[in-house]
Design a protein around this motif. Structure first.
Motif, PDB file in Angstrom:
ATOM      1  N   ALA A 196      65.371  94.177  44.862  1.00 35.98           N
ATOM      2  CA  ALA A 196      65.734  92.824  44.424  1.00 35.98           C
ATOM      3  C   ALA A 196      66.429  92.071  45.540  1.00 35.98           C
ATOM      4  O   ALA A 196      66.149  90.887  45.781  1.00 35.98           O
ATOM      5  CB  ALA A 196      66.616  92.890  43.178  1.00 35.98           C
ATOM      6  N   ILE A 197      67.330  92.748  46.247  1.00 37.30           N
ATOM      7  CA  ILE A 197      68.022  92.110  47.377  1.00 37.30           C
ATOM      8  C   ILE A 197      67.015  91.723  48.450  1.00 37.30           C
ATOM      9  O   ILE A 197      67.085  90.618  49.018  1.00 37.30           O
ATOM     10  CB  ILE A 197      69.123  93.038  47.944  1.00 37.30           C
ATOM     11  CG1 ILE A 197      70.261  93.155  46.937  1.00 37.30           C
ATOM     12  CG2 ILE A 197      69.628  92.537  49.289  1.00 37.30           C
ATOM     13  CD1 ILE A 197      71.288  94.237  47.265  1.00 37.30           C
ATOM     14  N   LEU A 198      66.057  92.610  48.731  1.00 36.53           N
ATOM     15  CA  LEU A 198      65.025  92.310  49.727  1.00 36.53           C
ATOM     16  C   LEU A 198      64.222  91.074  49.330  1.00 36.53           C
ATOM     17  O   LEU A 198      64.005  90.176  50.146  1.00 36.53           O
ATOM     18  CB  LEU A 198      64.091  93.513  49.908  1.00 36.53           C
ATOM     19  CG  LEU A 198      62.896  93.282  50.833  1.00 36.53           C
ATOM     20  CD1 LEU A 198      63.362  93.037  52.261  1.00 36.53           C
ATOM     21  CD2 LEU A 198      61.935  94.457  50.754  1.00 36.53           C
ATOM     22  N   VAL A 199      63.794  91.004  48.075  1.00 39.93           N
ATOM     23  CA  VAL A 199      63.024  89.847  47.596  1.00 39.93           C
ATOM     24  C   VAL A 199      63.849  88.569  47.723  1.00 39.93           C
ATOM     25  O   VAL A 199      63.358  87.540  48.215  1.00 39.93           O
ATOM     26  CB  VAL A 199      62.544  90.070  46.141  1.00 39.93           C
ATOM     27  CG1 VAL A 199      61.993  88.787  45.541  1.00 39.93           C
ATOM     28  CG2 VAL A 199      61.503  91.175  46.089  1.00 39.93           C
ATOM     29  N   LEU A 200      65.104  88.618  47.312  1.00 37.54           N
ATOM     30  CA  LEU A 200      65.962  87.433  47.390  1.00 37.54           C
ATOM     31  C   LEU A 200      66.204  87.007  48.838  1.00 37.54           C
ATOM     32  O   LEU A 200      66.195  85.809  49.147  1.00 37.54           O
ATOM     33  CB  LEU A 200      67.284  87.683  46.658  1.00 37.54           C
ATOM     34  CG  LEU A 200      67.157  87.840  45.140  1.00 37.54           C
ATOM     35  CD1 LEU A 200      68.470  88.331  44.537  1.00 37.54           C
ATOM     36  CD2 LEU A 200      66.706  86.547  44.486  1.00 37.54           C
ATOM     37  N   LEU A 201      66.380  87.977  49.724  1.00 35.75           N
ATOM     38  CA  LEU A 201      66.547  87.649  51.146  1.00 35.75           C
ATOM     39  C   LEU A 201      65.277  87.040  51.737  1.00 35.75           C
ATOM     40  O   LEU A 201      65.345  86.099  52.534  1.00 35.75           O
ATOM     41  CB  LEU A 201      66.952  88.894  51.941  1.00 35.75           C
ATOM     42  CG  LEU A 201      68.400  89.341  51.802  1.00 35.75           C
ATOM     43  CD1 LEU A 201      68.629  90.671  52.514  1.00 35.75           C
ATOM     44  CD2 LEU A 201      69.350  88.282  52.336  1.00 35.75           C
ATOM     45  N   LEU A 202      64.125  87.561  51.341  1.00 33.14           N
ATOM     46  CA  LEU A 202      62.860  86.997  51.824  1.00 33.14           C
ATOM     47  C   LEU A 202      62.667  85.560  51.339  1.00 33.14           C
ATOM     48  O   LEU A 202      62.229  84.698  52.094  1.00 33.14           O
ATOM     49  CB  LEU A 202      61.683  87.875  51.400  1.00 33.14           C
ATOM     50  CG  LEU A 202      61.559  89.214  52.114  1.00 33.14           C
ATOM     51  CD1 LEU A 202      60.480  90.074  51.463  1.00 33.14           C
ATOM     52  CD2 LEU A 202      61.270  89.014  53.592  1.00 33.14           C
ATOM     53  N   ILE A 203      63.013  85.318  50.086  1.00 31.01           N
ATOM     54  CA  ILE A 203      62.911  83.954  49.557  1.00 31.01           C
ATOM     55  C   ILE A 203      63.865  83.029  50.309  1.00 31.01           C
ATOM     56  O   ILE A 203      63.479  81.928  50.719  1.00 31.01           O
ATOM     57  CB  ILE A 203      63.186  83.926  48.040  1.00 31.01           C
ATOM     58  CG1 ILE A 203      62.062  84.631  47.281  1.00 31.01           C
ATOM     59  CG2 ILE A 203      63.335  82.483  47.537  1.00 31.01           C
ATOM     60  CD1 ILE A 203      62.372  84.890  45.822  1.00 31.01           C
ATOM     61  N   ALA A 204      65.099  83.463  50.494  1.00 32.86           N
ATOM     62  CA  ALA A 204      66.086  82.642  51.205  1.00 32.86           C
ATOM     63  C   ALA A 204      65.633  82.365  52.639  1.00 32.86           C
ATOM     64  O   ALA A 204      65.720  81.230  53.124  1.00 32.86           O
ATOM     65  CB  ALA A 204      67.448  83.327  51.199  1.00 32.86           C
ATOM     66  N   THR A 205      65.112  83.385  53.305  1.00 38.59           N
ATOM     67  CA  THR A 205      64.623  83.218  54.679  1.00 38.59           C
ATOM     68  C   THR A 205      63.459  82.237  54.716  1.00 38.59           C
ATOM     69  O   THR A 205      63.399  81.363  55.588  1.00 38.59           O
ATOM     70  CB  THR A 205      64.192  84.583  55.264  1.00 38.59           C
ATOM     71  OG1 THR A 205      65.312  85.464  55.220  1.00 38.59           O
ATOM     72  CG2 THR A 205      63.690  84.445  56.687  1.00 38.59           C
ATOM     73  N   LYS A 206      62.553  82.370  53.778  1.00 36.87           N
ATOM     74  CA  LYS A 206      61.398  81.460  53.695  1.00 36.87           C
ATOM     75  C   LYS A 206      61.866  80.020  53.495  1.00 36.87           C
ATOM     76  O   LYS A 206      61.358  79.088  54.132  1.00 36.87           O
ATOM     77  CB  LYS A 206      60.461  81.886  52.570  1.00 36.87           C
ATOM     78  CG  LYS A 206      59.229  81.024  52.431  1.00 36.87           C
ATOM     79  CD  LYS A 206      58.362  81.540  51.280  1.00 36.87           C
ATOM     80  CE  LYS A 206      57.076  80.756  51.151  1.00 36.87           C
ATOM     81  NZ  LYS A 206      57.245  79.406  50.693  1.00 36.87           N
ATOM     82  N   LEU A 207      62.825  79.820  52.609  1.00 38.84           N
ATOM     83  CA  LEU A 207      63.328  78.471  52.344  1.00 38.84           C
ATOM     84  C   LEU A 207      64.006  77.875  53.571  1.00 38.84           C
ATOM     85  O   LEU A 207      63.812  76.697  53.891  1.00 38.84           O
ATOM     86  CB  LEU A 207      64.289  78.480  51.154  1.00 38.84           C
ATOM     87  CG  LEU A 207      63.659  78.775  49.797  1.00 38.84           C
ATOM     88  CD1 LEU A 207      64.732  78.985  48.745  1.00 38.84           C
ATOM     89  CD2 LEU A 207      62.696  77.683  49.388  1.00 38.84           C
ATOM     90  N   VAL A 208      64.801  78.677  54.259  1.00 43.43           N
ATOM     91  CA  VAL A 208      65.454  78.195  55.480  1.00 43.43           C
ATOM     92  C   VAL A 208      64.395  77.846  56.519  1.00 43.43           C
ATOM     93  O   VAL A 208      64.462  76.790  57.158  1.00 43.43           O
ATOM     94  CB  VAL A 208      66.452  79.244  56.027  1.00 43.43           C
ATOM     95  CG1 VAL A 208      66.913  78.886  57.421  1.00 43.43           C
ATOM     96  CG2 VAL A 208      67.648  79.375  55.086  1.00 43.43           C
ATOM     97  N   TRP A 209      63.410  78.715  56.686  1.00 44.28           N
ATOM     98  CA  TRP A 209      62.333  78.470  57.661  1.00 44.28           C
ATOM     99  C   TRP A 209      61.596  77.165  57.335  1.00 44.28           C
ATOM    100  O   TRP A 209      61.390  76.319  58.206  1.00 44.28           O
ATOM    101  CB  TRP A 209      61.364  79.645  57.684  1.00 44.28           C
ATOM    102  CG  TRP A 209      60.244  79.435  58.652  1.00 44.28           C
ATOM    103  CD1 TRP A 209      59.035  78.841  58.406  1.00 44.28           C
ATOM    104  CD2 TRP A 209      60.237  79.770  60.036  1.00 44.28           C
ATOM    105  NE1 TRP A 209      58.270  78.813  59.542  1.00 44.28           N
ATOM    106  CE2 TRP A 209      58.986  79.382  60.559  1.00 44.28           C
ATOM    107  CE3 TRP A 209      61.161  80.383  60.873  1.00 44.28           C
ATOM    108  CZ2 TRP A 209      58.648  79.570  61.892  1.00 44.28           C
ATOM    109  CZ3 TRP A 209      60.804  80.580  62.196  1.00 44.28           C
ATOM    110  CH2 TRP A 209      59.570  80.172  62.698  1.00 44.28           C
ATOM    111  N   GLU A 210      61.176  77.024  56.079  1.00 48.61           N
ATOM    112  CA  GLU A 210      60.422  75.828  55.672  1.00 48.61           C
ATOM    113  C   GLU A 210      61.222  74.552  55.882  1.00 48.61           C
ATOM    114  O   GLU A 210      60.671  73.535  56.281  1.00 48.61           O
ATOM    115  CB  GLU A 210      60.032  75.916  54.190  1.00 48.61           C
ATOM    116  CG  GLU A 210      58.949  76.889  53.890  1.00 48.61           C
ATOM    117  CD  GLU A 210      58.654  76.983  52.411  1.00 48.61           C
ATOM    118  OE1 GLU A 210      57.585  77.510  52.085  1.00 48.61           O
ATOM    119  OE2 GLU A 210      59.471  76.544  51.573  1.00 48.61           O
TER     120      GLU A 210
END
Length: 191
Positions: free
Chosen positions: A132-146
């Motif tokens: 769950a932490i990995l998924v949330l970190l990936l989403i956060a990273t994607k949002l920052v990148w976008e």
């Protein structure tokens, strides 16, 4: 019992994919169209189930179909509640706070909200917490990148600009829903 749960998940996915595919036939009647949004209230929901093309449809439906199997503790009724709450949340934020958005179609904002909400709820399961932490970190990273560098690869693939605001608003809606659920569960346990 376990077979019934899996069958229920497959049925939910099949119904959602079928409804979305049907909306593709007349997309102009169902997209988010700001000038007629409040008069044609169904667009609050349908805008997120219609897509700009079949490749866009396929990618979003694939991401949606994976969710119940990646997070097997997610119940169908939880997903249905999220599918009822997140689309109008995103649409109304567009309408009242982002008036420059005239038209929108796609499930990606809702998907960001679904994955965020379910990821937050999954933090309560010790065996699944790291995932769950990995998924949330990936989403956060994607949002920052976008929101820093933009989104060009997906736009080229689907043949339309990607509205990254939908992803961010969807994720915010997911945080609100996930935290509300966890708070509700905590209050329920203390009673």
């Amino acid at each position: 019992m376990k077979d019934q749960i899996w069958i229920g998940k497959v049925i939910l996915i099949a119904v959602c994919v079928s409804v979305s595919a049907c909306l593709q036939v007349f997309p102009d009647l169902f997209i988010y169209w700001r000038p007629s949004l409040l008069a044609e209230f169904w667009r609050l929901w349908t805008a997120h189930w219609v897509h700009v093309g079949w490749m866009h449809f396929f990618l979003n439906m694939l991401a949606f179909a994976c969710l119940p199997f990646i997070f097997p503790h997610a119940r169908n009724w939880h997903l249905c509640v999220l599918l009822l709450l997140l689309p109008p949340f995103i649409s109304l934020i567009f309408y009242f706070y982002l008036p420059y958005i005239e038209a929108y179609a796609g499930l990606s904002g809702v998907l960001h909200g679904l994955y965020t909400a379910v990821g937050l709820v999954y933090l309560q399961y010790p065996k699944e917490r790291k995932f769950a932490i990995l998924v949330l970190l990936l989403i956060a990273t994607k949002l920052v990148w976008e929101n820093t560098f933009g989104q060009t690869g997906t736009a080229q693939l689907i043949g339309s600009p990607v509205l990254t605001e939908a992803h961010l608003i969807g994720a915010i809606g997911g945080v609100l829903c996930g935290l509300s659920y966890l708070l509700f569960r905590r209050v329920e346990r203390t009673d």
